[in-house]
Design a protein around this motif. Sequence first.
Motif, mmCIF file in Angstrom:
data_model
loop_
_atom_site.group_PDB
_atom_site.id
_atom_site.type_symbol
_atom_site.label_atom_id
_atom_site.label_comp_id
_atom_site.label_asym_id
_atom_site.label_seq_id
_atom_site.Cartn_x
_atom_site.Cartn_y
_atom_site.Cartn_z
ATOM 1 N N HIS A 115 49.573 33.793 34.525
ATOM 2 C CA HIS A 115 48.796 33.522 35.741
ATOM 3 C C HIS A 115 48.624 34.802 36.557
ATOM 4 O O HIS A 115 47.512 35.126 36.997
ATOM 5 C CB HIS A 115 49.511 32.452 36.574
ATOM 6 C CG HIS A 115 48.813 32.130 37.864
ATOM 7 N ND1 HIS A 115 48.172 30.926 38.071
ATOM 8 C CD2 HIS A 115 48.653 32.842 39.025
ATOM 9 C CE1 HIS A 115 47.641 30.922 39.282
ATOM 10 N NE2 HIS A 115 47.931 32.084 39.877
ATOM 11 N N LEU A 116 49.718 35.531 36.772
ATOM 12 C CA LEU A 116 49.646 36.755 37.564
ATOM 13 C C LEU A 116 48.720 37.782 36.920
ATOM 14 O O LEU A 116 47.946 38.462 37.601
ATOM 15 C CB LEU A 116 51.046 37.344 37.743
ATOM 16 C CG LEU A 116 51.989 36.539 38.637
ATOM 17 C CD1 LEU A 116 53.406 37.120 38.582
ATOM 18 C CD2 LEU A 116 51.479 36.513 40.077
ATOM 19 N N HIS A 117 48.792 37.887 35.591
ATOM 20 C CA HIS A 117 47.931 38.839 34.880
ATOM 21 C C HIS A 117 46.469 38.448 35.008
ATOM 22 O O HIS A 117 45.603 39.292 35.318
ATOM 23 C CB HIS A 117 48.335 38.904 33.410
ATOM 24 C CG HIS A 117 47.409 39.734 32.566
ATOM 25 N ND1 HIS A 117 47.384 41.115 32.620
ATOM 26 C CD2 HIS A 117 46.449 39.373 31.671
ATOM 27 C CE1 HIS A 117 46.461 41.571 31.792
ATOM 28 N NE2 HIS A 117 45.889 40.543 31.207
ATOM 29 N N ARG A 118 46.189 37.181 34.801
ATOM 30 C CA ARG A 118 44.801 36.729 34.834
ATOM 31 C C ARG A 118 44.243 36.760 36.256
ATOM 32 O O ARG A 118 43.077 37.115 36.470
ATOM 33 C CB ARG A 118 44.713 35.312 34.264
ATOM 34 C CG ARG A 118 43.308 34.772 34.175
ATOM 35 C CD ARG A 118 43.261 33.476 33.388
ATOM 36 N NE ARG A 118 41.905 32.963 33.276
ATOM 37 C CZ ARG A 118 41.556 31.908 32.556
ATOM 38 N NH1 ARG A 118 42.483 31.259 31.857
ATOM 39 N NH2 ARG A 118 40.304 31.497 32.509
ATOM 40 N N ALA A 119 45.063 36.398 37.243
ATOM 41 C CA ALA A 119 44.591 36.380 38.624
ATOM 42 C C ALA A 119 44.306 37.787 39.136
ATOM 43 O O ALA A 119 43.379 37.990 39.931
ATOM 44 C CB ALA A 119 45.618 35.694 39.523
ATOM 45 N N TYR A 120 45.097 38.774 38.696
ATOM 46 C CA TYR A 120 44.908 40.142 39.189
ATOM 47 C C TYR A 120 43.553 40.701 38.756
ATOM 48 O O TYR A 120 42.847 41.327 39.565
ATOM 49 C CB TYR A 120 46.043 41.038 38.690
ATOM 50 C CG TYR A 120 45.921 42.467 39.178
ATOM 51 C CD1 TYR A 120 46.079 42.770 40.522
ATOM 52 C CD2 TYR A 120 45.626 43.504 38.289
ATOM 53 C CE1 TYR A 120 45.952 44.078 40.971
ATOM 54 C CE2 TYR A 120 45.505 44.805 38.726
ATOM 55 C CZ TYR A 120 45.672 45.088 40.071
ATOM 56 O OH TYR A 120 45.553 46.381 40.515
ATOM 57 N N ASN A 121 43.206 40.527 37.508
ATOM 58 C CA ASN A 121 41.856 40.853 37.038
ATOM 59 C C ASN A 121 41.446 42.275 37.408
ATOM 60 O O ASN A 121 40.347 42.518 37.927
ATOM 61 C CB ASN A 121 40.849 39.843 37.616
ATOM 62 C CG ASN A 121 39.486 39.937 36.970
ATOM 63 O OD1 ASN A 121 39.372 40.257 35.800
ATOM 64 N ND2 ASN A 121 38.446 39.642 37.749
ATOM 65 N N SER A 122 42.345 43.236 37.185
ATOM 66 C CA SER A 122 42.086 44.651 37.476
ATOM 67 C C SER A 122 41.732 44.893 38.938
ATOM 68 O O SER A 122 40.942 45.788 39.266
ATOM 69 C CB SER A 122 40.963 45.197 36.566
ATOM 70 O OG SER A 122 41.325 45.090 35.199
ATOM 71 N N GLY A 123 42.324 44.096 39.818
ATOM 72 C CA GLY A 123 42.088 44.259 41.244
ATOM 73 C C GLY A 123 41.009 43.363 41.803
ATOM 74 O O GLY A 123 40.929 43.159 43.021
ATOM 75 N N ARG A 124 40.168 42.824 40.938
ATOM 76 C CA ARG A 124 39.120 41.902 41.384
ATOM 77 C C ARG A 124 39.691 40.482 41.355
ATOM 78 O O ARG A 124 39.358 39.676 40.468
ATOM 79 C CB ARG A 124 37.887 42.026 40.480
ATOM 80 C CG ARG A 124 37.298 43.426 40.447
ATOM 81 C CD ARG A 124 36.036 43.494 39.585
ATOM 82 N NE ARG A 124 36.300 43.085 38.199
ATOM 83 C CZ ARG A 124 36.749 43.897 37.253
ATOM 84 N NH1 ARG A 124 37.020 45.168 37.538
ATOM 85 N NH2 ARG A 124 36.946 43.459 36.015
ATOM 86 N N LEU A 125 40.562 40.186 42.288
ATOM 87 C CA LEU A 125 41.344 38.957 42.253
ATOM 88 C C LEU A 125 40.447 37.733 42.133
ATOM 89 O O LEU A 125 39.417 37.629 42.798
ATOM 90 C CB LEU A 125 42.207 38.846 43.511
ATOM 91 C CG LEU A 125 43.121 40.034 43.826
ATOM 92 C CD1 LEU A 125 44.033 39.693 44.991
ATOM 93 C CD2 LEU A 125 43.955 40.432 42.609
ATOM 94 N N ARG A 126 40.865 36.812 41.282
ATOM 95 C CA ARG A 126 40.110 35.573 41.100
ATOM 96 C C ARG A 126 40.967 34.391 41.535
ATOM 97 O O ARG A 126 42.178 34.355 41.291
ATOM 98 C CB ARG A 126 39.688 35.398 39.641
ATOM 99 C CG ARG A 126 40.814 35.463 38.628
ATOM 100 C CD ARG A 126 40.379 34.878 37.281
ATOM 101 N NE ARG A 126 39.341 35.644 36.649
ATOM 102 C CZ ARG A 126 39.527 36.497 35.639
ATOM 103 N NH1 ARG A 126 40.764 36.722 35.180
ATOM 104 N NH2 ARG A 126 38.521 37.128 35.081
ATOM 105 N N PRO A 127 40.382 33.387 42.217
ATOM 106 C CA PRO A 127 41.134 32.182 42.580
ATOM 107 C C PRO A 127 41.510 31.404 41.324
ATOM 108 O O PRO A 127 40.663 31.143 40.466
ATOM 109 C CB PRO A 127 40.164 31.397 43.475
ATOM 110 C CG PRO A 127 38.812 31.922 43.118
ATOM 111 C CD PRO A 127 38.991 33.345 42.679
ATOM 112 N N LEU A 128 42.784 31.048 41.228
ATOM 113 C CA LEU A 128 43.294 30.496 39.977
ATOM 114 C C LEU A 128 44.394 29.475 40.258
ATOM 115 O O LEU A 128 45.223 29.671 41.149
ATOM 116 C CB LEU A 128 43.842 31.634 39.115
ATOM 117 C CG LEU A 128 44.318 31.307 37.699
ATOM 118 C CD1 LEU A 128 43.140 30.878 36.828
ATOM 119 C CD2 LEU A 128 45.005 32.522 37.078
ATOM 120 N N VAL A 129 44.392 28.402 39.486
ATOM 121 C CA VAL A 129 45.445 27.392 39.520
ATOM 122 C C VAL A 129 45.969 27.213 38.104
ATOM 123 O O VAL A 129 45.183 27.044 37.168
ATOM 124 C CB VAL A 129 44.940 26.025 40.034
ATOM 125 C CG1 VAL A 129 46.100 25.038 40.154
ATOM 126 C CG2 VAL A 129 44.213 26.166 41.355
#
Length: 403
Positions: free
Chosen positions: A116-130
Amino acid sequence: MNTIQSHHRHADASPPAQTYAPVGSASGAPLGRRLYEADVFFYQLGAPDARRCAALDALEHDGTYRHTLDELVAGAQWAWRNNSRCAGRAFWRAAQTVDARHCASAAEIAGACFQHLHRAYNSGRLRPLVTVGPPLDPDGRGFRILNPQLISYAGYRNDDNIVGDQANVGLTRTLQRLGWQGSSTRFDVLPLLIQTPERQLEWFALPPETVHQIPITHPRHPAIDELGLRWHAVPTVSEMSLEIGGLTYPVAPWSGWHTGDEIGVRILGDTRRYNQLGVVAAALGLDTHVEETVRCERAAAELTTAVLHSFSAAGVRIAGRPGVRSAVRDTADGHAPAGQWRTASASRTSRHSASAVPTLHRYDDDRPELRPGFVQQPCPPLDRLGIDPAPTNDTALENIRTP
């Protein structure tokens, strides 16, 4: 995925599940209420009658049923929209959902959180994630993350002094009793503490690559740079359960992005957290003859400026309060019935820019009964975790929650 090291311990004997609900609130909810929530959910979803009736029948006779992926995604997005205290709920339609209901161990839960943390970070372009883990079983048992956020900093009590995050003193002490040892710095990243359905406690150190920390620097005041402040990039609430259609998912971490004064004022500046406003005021050389509240307001403004500057320089998404509140206002105007706004939300109004934002005189009705929703789970007392309480006034893990 990286190898995950588990550190665990069984808690002492506890009361039977029917009298003590260790996780979630729906495990103790009347069946009638759960059936009603399920009925309303499928009606709002526009589900076929056959699907609605099959789910209600399974819930009534088996105590549970299984959401389809589309139902899970819709429920998670609606829960985000219904959370009136979330400044980022205006973006609920963009929230992505990860189905982690297959997780059958604490290690798998921890692995899903790291992903989750890896996917949400998205190279700094944070994405809303559950990320949604397995639901409570019919007996009300399930996994639970005891950290307030996936990334939390330790708080160490030394006599009358606290080093680190004051909100996490209880959680830090619990982890130390379970064998974890930090470095006693202000920004030691705490491991994940997970409780299993069998009431076993296991902790997992976060891989360094999942924790992106931003040093706080100021574009005009290098004295703030020298304070050594920092904060992590991905805010992920992990202590709340997700309730959808009569089912409770006690593991459902959800993340968006920070706002500048959330970090500058409510975390680094708050007297119950890092209490840095006086330190910042001294670093700025503010006149000590000026009233303390005035100095603190100036320090809060400059610290928030430093936070916004630092995240922007690092290429990490962050929001300023005026823009967020405008989005929240528009969301509320589009979804809230007349008269729903009642109690003021401190999370929306900055201490040093209140009159400049459109939500100053708007009031929120938390409406905790609104479902689907993210629901605060009860804080487990130390004695029910099988850990002897420390000789202090807080005999429960009351400091797990973020104020």
